[in-house]
Design a protein around this motif. Sequence first.
Motif, PDB file in Angstrom:
ATOM      1  N   ASN A 198       0.708  -1.096   0.059  1.00 17.23           N
ATOM      2  CA  ASN A 198      -0.138   0.203   0.096  1.00 17.23           C
ATOM      3  C   ASN A 198       0.841   1.197  -0.017  1.00 17.23           C
ATOM      4  O   ASN A 198       0.776   2.140   0.874  1.00 17.23           O
ATOM      5  CB  ASN A 198      -0.956   0.031   1.255  1.00 17.23           C
ATOM      6  N   GLU A 199       1.642   1.228  -0.937  1.00 22.34           N
ATOM      7  CA  GLU A 199       2.684   2.374  -1.378  1.00 22.34           C
ATOM      8  C   GLU A 199       2.516   3.313  -2.492  1.00 22.34           C
ATOM      9  O   GLU A 199       3.112   3.782  -3.079  1.00 22.34           O
ATOM     10  CB  GLU A 199       4.130   2.176  -1.032  1.00 22.34           C
ATOM     11  N   GLU A 200       1.048   3.336  -2.812  1.00 24.89           N
ATOM     12  CA  GLU A 200       0.717   4.116  -4.002  1.00 24.89           C
ATOM     13  C   GLU A 200       1.211   5.644  -4.073  1.00 24.89           C
ATOM     14  O   GLU A 200       1.469   5.992  -5.029  1.00 24.89           O
ATOM     15  CB  GLU A 200      -0.824   3.955  -4.230  1.00 24.89           C
ATOM     16  N   LYS A 201       1.121   6.341  -2.867  1.00 22.98           N
ATOM     17  CA  LYS A 201       1.829   7.645  -2.971  1.00 22.98           C
ATOM     18  C   LYS A 201       3.275   7.826  -2.879  1.00 22.98           C
ATOM     19  O   LYS A 201       3.414   8.910  -3.465  1.00 22.98           O
ATOM     20  CB  LYS A 201       1.337   8.095  -1.614  1.00 22.98           C
ATOM     21  N   THR A 202       4.028   6.828  -2.713  1.00 24.12           N
ATOM     22  CA  THR A 202       5.360   7.035  -2.581  1.00 24.12           C
ATOM     23  C   THR A 202       6.319   6.160  -3.677  1.00 24.12           C
ATOM     24  O   THR A 202       7.247   6.423  -3.912  1.00 24.12           O
ATOM     25  CB  THR A 202       5.901   6.721  -1.276  1.00 24.12           C
ATOM     26  N   SER A 205       6.344   5.776  -6.851  1.00 29.16           N
ATOM     27  CA  SER A 205       6.569   6.280  -8.134  1.00 29.16           C
ATOM     28  C   SER A 205       7.843   7.479  -7.610  1.00 29.16           C
ATOM     29  O   SER A 205       9.037   7.499  -8.281  1.00 29.16           O
ATOM     30  CB  SER A 205       5.755   7.241  -8.755  1.00 29.16           C
ATOM     31  N   ASP A 244      -4.131  -1.192  -2.521  1.00 28.94           N
ATOM     32  CA  ASP A 244      -4.252   0.135  -3.015  1.00 28.94           C
ATOM     33  C   ASP A 244      -3.887   0.177  -4.740  1.00 28.94           C
ATOM     34  O   ASP A 244      -3.716  -0.968  -5.236  1.00 28.94           O
ATOM     35  CB  ASP A 244      -3.905   1.160  -2.363  1.00 28.94           C
ATOM     36  N   THR A 272      -0.795   0.562  -5.650  1.00 27.78           N
ATOM     37  CA  THR A 272       0.353   0.542  -5.780  1.00 27.78           C
ATOM     38  C   THR A 272       0.899  -0.144  -7.149  1.00 27.78           C
ATOM     39  O   THR A 272       2.169   0.591  -7.921  1.00 27.78           O
ATOM     40  CB  THR A 272       0.988  -0.432  -4.818  1.00 27.78           C
ATOM     41  N   ALA A 319       0.614   2.486  -9.888  1.00 26.09           N
ATOM     42  CA  ALA A 319       1.519   3.572 -10.069  1.00 26.09           C
ATOM     43  C   ALA A 319       2.769   3.212 -10.740  1.00 26.09           C
ATOM     44  O   ALA A 319       3.524   3.868 -11.209  1.00 26.09           O
ATOM     45  CB  ALA A 319       1.452   4.100  -8.489  1.00 26.09           C
ATOM     46  N   ASP A 330       8.709   3.861   1.216  1.00 25.93           N
ATOM     47  CA  ASP A 330       8.281   4.889   1.873  1.00 25.93           C
ATOM     48  C   ASP A 330       9.122   6.218   2.286  1.00 25.93           C
ATOM     49  O   ASP A 330       8.897   7.257   3.019  1.00 25.93           O
ATOM     50  CB  ASP A 330       7.894   4.699   3.464  1.00 25.93           C
ATOM     51  N   ARG A 340       8.826   8.510   9.120  1.00 19.59           N
ATOM     52  CA  ARG A 340       7.454   8.868   8.987  1.00 19.59           C
ATOM     53  C   ARG A 340       6.694   8.699  10.368  1.00 19.59           C
ATOM     54  O   ARG A 340       7.179   8.248  11.210  1.00 19.59           O
ATOM     55  CB  ARG A 340       6.653   8.030   7.929  1.00 19.59           C
ATOM     56  N   GLU A 373       1.529   9.475   8.734  1.00 18.74           N
ATOM     57  CA  GLU A 373       2.071   9.338   7.460  1.00 18.74           C
ATOM     58  C   GLU A 373       2.142   7.861   6.865  1.00 18.74           C
ATOM     59  O   GLU A 373       2.525   7.900   5.696  1.00 18.74           O
ATOM     60  CB  GLU A 373       3.293   9.981   7.311  1.00 18.74           C
TER      61      GLU A 373
END
Length: 304
Positions: free
Chosen positions: A47-51, A53, A81, A83, A86, A135, A248, A252
């Motif tokens: 679940n690291e879709e935000k980071t 990329s 998610d 991930t 992305a 992360d 983090r 976060e």
Amino acid sequence: MRDEIQVNTSLPLQTDINNDTNNYIEEGNTPSGQSIKRLSIIIPAYNEEKTISLIMNRINEVKLIRNIEKEVIVVNDCSTDNTEAALHNYMNTTPNLTINFFKYVRHDVNQGKGAAIHTGIAQATGDYLLVQDADLEYDPGEYNTLLKPIILGSADVVYGSRFIGGNPHRILFFWHSIGNRVLTFLSNMFSNLNLTDMETGYKLFRTSIIQRIYLHEKRFGFEPEVTQKISMVPGIRIYEVGISYYGRTFAEGKKIGWRDGIRAIWCIGKYGLFNTKTFVTSKNRERAFRYKQHENAPVSSLKD
């Protein structure tokens, strides 16, 4: 497609270490260290879709000393998610990729960070490998710092310590820092090492050694287990270098908790006092590192 990982165990581990250590390259008239062609970078992701990329971009921007190739192995531990989407979007749309080889493996069920690292170790083809969290807590710009003792021919394993050196270190939780130091102290007692940061996420291993270590812990117990077992390798040379740390908060996305600290203490005692299995045979490796490969191809073909 399910494949079996084979490892040559015909030579004693100490012989393997000595042969690799004596593999020097010449720079001028002075032996300057080991010849390293490829570094494998294992990214366990959940679940690291935000980071994902962002960390891939930072790895892409790093130029390794002596033109060492980069092999990136992303192990998606059954993220719920985006991930995967992305990651593939990054690989298919980013120009000027400097990542020489890319592998993507997805676990069918969530198994834990340690299990994802086990899968990555089995997939690694580099001379050395390291684990890179997705992360952003650890800076890929410091790969060359970790590689320096290797290049000089001094080390087989390098730990990146968050508690030495003058690098940036985010100020976060008092009790976490105390817990880290207590765990490191206990680990040192049983391993007879003098590490300052056993729990660091930056550990650089010679692939031919770490692929012959039997690893069991599937969650955050990987750190104390691998430290105890790597200390048992005959003649192993372990170094520490100072690194930065951009930690983090739980808000976060930080995942490790107090239960993992209790498990770490248990692992230190278990593998420090009662460990009965350190090195694997070929049969054990097939069982321990069997994997389901989702995608395995050079970068160029991924962009076609």
